[in-house]
Design a protein around this motif. Structure first.
Motif, PDB file in Angstrom:
ATOM      1  N   GLN A  41      30.347 -17.229 -30.209  1.00  0.00           N
ATOM      2  CA  GLN A  41      29.197 -16.878 -30.771  1.00  0.00           C
ATOM      3  C   GLN A  41      28.998 -15.715 -31.866  1.00  0.00           C
ATOM      4  N   GLN A  42      29.848 -14.804 -31.760  1.00  0.00           N
ATOM      5  CA  GLN A  42      29.789 -13.684 -32.642  1.00  0.00           C
ATOM      6  C   GLN A  42      30.586 -13.909 -33.834  1.00  0.00           C
ATOM      7  N   LEU A  78      27.441 -26.950 -32.866  1.00  0.00           N
ATOM      8  CA  LEU A  78      27.094 -25.454 -32.412  1.00  0.00           C
ATOM      9  C   LEU A  78      25.757 -25.687 -31.231  1.00  0.00           C
ATOM     10  N   SER A  79      25.444 -26.873 -31.187  1.00  0.00           N
ATOM     11  CA  SER A  79      24.483 -26.793 -30.110  1.00  0.00           C
ATOM     12  C   SER A  79      24.988 -27.513 -28.760  1.00  0.00           C
ATOM     13  N   SER A  81      28.480 -24.098 -25.926  1.00  0.00           N
ATOM     14  CA  SER A  81      27.936 -25.169 -27.102  1.00  0.00           C
ATOM     15  C   SER A  81      29.134 -26.446 -26.722  1.00  0.00           C
ATOM     16  N   ALA A  86      33.312 -17.945 -25.301  1.00  0.00           N
ATOM     17  CA  ALA A  86      31.964 -18.100 -25.684  1.00  0.00           C
ATOM     18  C   ALA A  86      31.373 -17.037 -26.499  1.00  0.00           C
ATOM     19  N   PRO A  87      31.486 -15.903 -25.994  1.00  0.00           N
ATOM     20  CA  PRO A  87      31.067 -14.558 -26.856  1.00  0.00           C
ATOM     21  C   PRO A  87      31.691 -14.558 -28.274  1.00  0.00           C
ATOM     22  N   PRO A 136      23.874 -19.888 -33.432  1.00  0.00           N
ATOM     23  CA  PRO A 136      25.002 -19.758 -32.555  1.00  0.00           C
ATOM     24  C   PRO A 136      24.698 -19.442 -31.152  1.00  0.00           C
ATOM     25  N   TYR A 137      24.689 -20.184 -30.308  1.00  0.00           N
ATOM     26  CA  TYR A 137      24.748 -19.999 -28.624  1.00  0.00           C
ATOM     27  C   TYR A 137      25.871 -19.651 -27.991  1.00  0.00           C
ATOM     28  N   GLY A 138      26.886 -19.578 -28.656  1.00  0.00           N
ATOM     29  CA  GLY A 138      28.332 -19.616 -27.577  1.00  0.00           C
ATOM     30  C   GLY A 138      28.549 -20.719 -26.916  1.00  0.00           C
ATOM     31  N   GLN A 159      31.153 -19.270 -34.921  1.00  0.00           N
ATOM     32  CA  GLN A 159      29.931 -20.120 -35.176  1.00  0.00           C
ATOM     33  C   GLN A 159      29.412 -19.593 -36.471  1.00  0.00           C
TER      34      GLN A 159
END
Lengths: 279, 339
Positions: free
Chosen positions: B163-164, B279-280, B188, B159-160, B184-186, B167
């Motif tokens: 996100q970085q 992405l959500s 998702s 996820a990180p 970008p939440y990661g 996304q």
């Protein structure tokens, strides 16, 4: 000539894309292993094995109660699940062939595809609600529901591989069927049956979803089977979604231990299965 | 070795039974009727255990139906069509969860199927036997990892990274599409799709591998004899023969993806909304059960979750029956059976 080149080109392209697919499948596997090893090895220590989790804010602590809890849950689930699976398989082998035994076989296959969270819900309505509380017992029942179809199907496959001449020899000597079944058929398939049981145990050792609302988890040591009990997968889940670096470390250490145990079980099962095929 | 190797299989049985017989002989012969009884008891006992599987399945379904009746009565068909979920006011609609489950599973399957079939083909048709076997064993190891560990890896590593890296890239370059919009939440829908893909690949691959191994060698030889390239052989002789089996494997993967709970719960973000954007954050049917069932606020709340569980049970039952029938047909065909 042109068409041959084109066909060969197409062949090469597709071969390469298959290799790429394999690499794409293996890369995440490698990454997952790498991270479990790296993070797990750096955060595991003696405390992990002998202490229970510390309250929020304090460093250190371990998963001792989770490990004991998991062992207890597996033992309980096995005492329920293994007899049902093994004896059910004996029925299919000895009295099978009818339509109803095909139905049983089919039901077992279908049951093994039911999401594990559903077995948790069923154990909840059947045990947690009437007993008025989350308990180790309810957790074990939920796990045994997952175990039964696996044990039944693998045992059946193994029993089928016992040569017919063996059973016939026993029956011809006047040994009753039940004795032949237990002492000859089942006994000569022991290794194979063990394989199935080990695989089933490996499967339930990591199950989390059905324990969420049956065994529930426990921060401390459980003293009774009618109390909520800690389990390693539950602890890994809770620690992983918490925002604390320390708990993440514990979760990684737990993951390393769990994966090591499961691979140990899988490899033992594989070894037993192989040595059986050779004999 | 004392035994003649050819008689090995025969020698062992006699040794085994002899032991049983010597145990028997001292005791007086048992009357045939008693013997019959013992066997009947044996049959009854084993039958009881075997049929308990049917009982479990029936009991499961009945229990789920019974428990979800209050919600079924209260909401009827609106349950599946409404997206209001308010435990305080007692209004429950399952649409966001159904949406999340369907979208995440189907997308994961769409990604996993070509990868799995490609890997299975690589293992069975292209790679040297030993290497292919090693790859297959590795992939099967993936299936043995508990889902909570996938979730742990997903939430702390994947996820990180999403996100970085992934996304922002997607929203920068493909942001004009509705699928890649938003912050970008990661955690998702995209993370859930990826983790599900990794999890169903081993299942589809190993079953497809079995199916491909069941394709008769003569089929391949015939195609090669006609001068086909390897791909043409696969397309003409291997895939058509294994089609129903591969389909069964894919459907089985779908069943697994829809029912997967822990890993998805940990990475999907658990927000009951219907959004086109990958992405959500989203929510799935098993996730909402996992998150809310132990802390239900009212009978209706528990019942609504039960109804979601029932829906999940029915869907996976249908999927499994379908997949098993396809796979059974395939293996029967391969065994040269009747139909």
């Amino acid at each position: 000539m042109n068409i041959v080149t084109r066909r060969n080109l197409k062949n090469s392209i597709i071969t390469i894309s298959m290799v790429c697919a394999t690499v794409a499948v293996l890369v995440p596997l490698g990454l997952i292993f790498f991270h479990i090893m790296k993070m797990g090895a750096s955060s595991i220590n003696l405390d992990f094995f002998i202490h229970i989790p510390k309250p929020t804010g304090e460093t250190g602590g371990g998963m001792a109660n989770g490990m004991v809890g998991s062992a207890l849950l597996i033992a309980l689930a096995s005492t329920i699940g293994i007899p049902v699976g093994v004896f059910g398989a004996l029925y299919l082998v000895e009295f099978g062939g009818s339509r109803i035994s095909n139905t049983v076989r089919f039901a077992a296959d279908v049951l093994s595809g039911v999401p594990s969270i559903i077995t948790g819900m069923v154990a909840y309505t059947l045990l947690v609600v009437p007993m008025k509380g989350f308990s180790a017992l309810a957790g074990a029942v939920a796990l045994s529901l997952i175990m039964v179809p696996i044990v039944l199907r693998t045992t059946e496959e193994q029993l089928k591989m016992v040569p017919g001449s063996l059973r016939e020899a026993s029956l011809a000597l006047g040994v009753p069927l039940w004795r032949t079944s237990l002492k000859v058929t089942l006994r000569s398939a022991t290794k194979g049956v063990m394989t199935g049981i080990l695989l089933a145990i490996a499967r339930i050792a990591g199950e989390t979803a059905p324990l969420l609302f049956t065994a529930l988890g426990n921060q401390f040591w459980s003293k009774k089977l009618t109390e909520p009990i800690a389990a390693m997968p539950l602890q890994i889940f809770n620690f992983a979604i918490a925002p604390y670096e320390d708990w993440h470390k514990l979760a990684w250490a737990g993951a390393l231990v769990l994966v090591t145990i499961m691979f140990g079980l899988s490899l033992t099962a594989r070894y037993l299965g192989r040595s059986r095929q050779q004999s | 070795m004392p035994n003649d190797p050819g008689e090995l299989t025969l020698k062992q049985p006699t040794g085994c039974t002899e032991k049983t017989v010597t145990n028997e002989t001292p005791s007086p012969p048992i009357a045939p009727s008693k013997r019959l009884n013992a066997d009947l008891v044996f049959k009854a006992v084993t039958a009881a255990f075997a049929f308990s599987i049917l009982l479990i399945l029936a009991l499961m379904t009945l229990e789920m139906v019974k428990e979800s009746l209050p919600a079924i009565k209260a909401f009827g068909w609106k349950f599946a069509g409404s997206s209001d979920w308010d435990a305080v006011q007692g209004i429950f609609g399952a649409l966001p969860y159904i949406w999340g489950s369907v979208v995440s599973s189907l997308l994961a399957l769409a990604l996993a199927t070509p990868l799995s079939v490609g890997t299975a083909l690589f293992v069975t048709e292209i790679a040297p036997k030993r290497f292919g076997g090693a790859v297959a064993a590795l992939v099967e190891l993936l299936a043995a990892i508990p889902s909570v560990i996938y979730g742990l890896w997903g939430i702390l590593v994947m996820a990180p990274w999403l996100q970085q890296t992934v996304q922002p890239f997607l929203s920068d370059h493909l942001g004009f599409l509705p699928f890649f919009q938003g912050a970008p939440y990661g955690v998702s829908m995209l993370a859930a799709v990826f983790i599900l893909m990794i999890m169903v690949v081993p299942i589809i691959t190993s079953i497809t591998k079995e199916v491909l191994l069941a394709v008769p060698q003569s089929q391949r030889e015939a195609a090669i004899a006609l001068g086909a390239t390897r791909w043409e052989m696969i397309r003409m002789a291997v895939l058509p023969y294994g089609r129903s089996g591969i389909l069964g494997a894919v459907i089985l993967g779908l069943g697994r993806a829809i029912g997967e709970t822990m890993a998805v719960t940990m990475v999907i973000g658990n927000t009951p909304q219907i959004s086109l954007s990958l992405l959500s954050p989203a929510y799935t049917m098993p996730s909402v059960i996992a998150n809310e069932f132990a802390e239900t606020t009212s009978k209706l709340h528990a019942s609504a979750l039960m109804e979601i569980g029932l829906l999940l049970l029915v869907v996976t039952l249908v999927i499994n029956v379908m997949a098993r029938l396809l796979l059974w047909g395939m293996t029967r065909q391969a065994a040269g059976g009747a139909k």
